[in-house]
Design an enzyme around this catalytic site. Sequence first.
Site, short mmCIF file in Angstrom:
data_model
loop_
_atom_site.label_atom_id
_atom_site.label_comp_id
_atom_site.label_asym_id
_atom_site.label_seq_id
_atom_site.Cartn_x
_atom_site.Cartn_y
_atom_site.Cartn_z
N SER A 164 0.86 -1.18 0.00
CA SER A 164 0.00 0.00 0.00
C SER A 164 0.90 1.23 0.00
O SER A 164 2.07 1.15 0.39
CB SER A 164 -0.88 0.00 1.25
OG SER A 164 -1.55 1.22 1.41
N TYR A 177 -3.02 -0.75 10.23
CA TYR A 177 -2.93 -1.08 8.81
C TYR A 177 -1.56 -0.67 8.26
O TYR A 177 -0.92 -1.46 7.55
CB TYR A 177 -4.04 -0.37 8.04
CG TYR A 177 -4.04 -0.67 6.56
CD1 TYR A 177 -4.60 -1.84 6.07
CD2 TYR A 177 -3.49 0.24 5.65
CE1 TYR A 177 -4.60 -2.12 4.71
CE2 TYR A 177 -3.49 -0.03 4.29
CZ TYR A 177 -4.04 -1.21 3.82
OH TYR A 177 -4.03 -1.49 2.48
N LYS A 181 1.40 -3.12 6.56
CA LYS A 181 1.89 -2.97 5.20
C LYS A 181 3.38 -2.60 5.16
O LYS A 181 4.09 -3.01 4.22
CB LYS A 181 1.04 -1.95 4.43
CG LYS A 181 -0.39 -2.42 4.20
CD LYS A 181 -0.44 -3.75 3.44
CE LYS A 181 -1.85 -4.20 3.12
NZ LYS A 181 -1.91 -5.46 2.37
#
Length: 253
Positions: A164, A177, A181
Amino acid sequence: MRLPPMPTTAGNPSMRSAGVANRTVLITGVSRGLGKALALELAKRGHCIIGCARSQDELNCLQPELASATNPPSDNKHLLLNVDVSLNISVEEFARAVMEKKGVPDIIVNSAGTINRNNKLWEVPAEEFDSVIDTNLKGTANVLRHFIPLMLEKKQGVIINMSSGWGRSGAAQVAPYCASKWAIEGLTGSVAKELPPGMAVVALNPGVIYTDMLQSCFGNSASLYQTPESWAPKAANMILNLTMADNGASLSV
């Protein structure tokens, strides 16, 4: 050398796989979002899809879509199985089933992912933090653990770990998150150094796409971004043309 991107052939299904031999492509998180869009696009190009997801209902809905999208149409070309990638035993059983029914995949796309609800880190419940790490990071590691040894026997194969833009920068409200990533980037770079010639693993930033996860962060403004369906042809072209020369790269669609 890395092959040049394939020309766009979205309007001509018969030419979509020109120059690229049919591949067996394993995609996790195949029942929705980027995983689903990529699976349907690759099926249109004649490739065999092995997909997994946690929702059997969603897999049941995807099966006829894949069958009708396939070029030529086929009811039994693809394999969809109910798997929880966060559970090592579930992935171990998945690998066994794949070997029995389809053999070693040529390409693996670790697309299964989840995100926390917008919150400051100290306000994210522990179980929610764990869920993000378990799916995004441990889920990817579980797939690598059980499928790389199978690929090693053929000494070929390409693995794409979905990263990401937030795996290369930070953002408020989504620390779990981002952490998962960033970890995918590090995991990919390390595993790349462990693979033999002929194989490759890359971290791929898909860009900003209008998915359920983006909507959970951006709200209604998420609809301003491209859809998974418009993203999939570009992503498919890129993925199909990855070679061992790309091993360890951090790429973006």
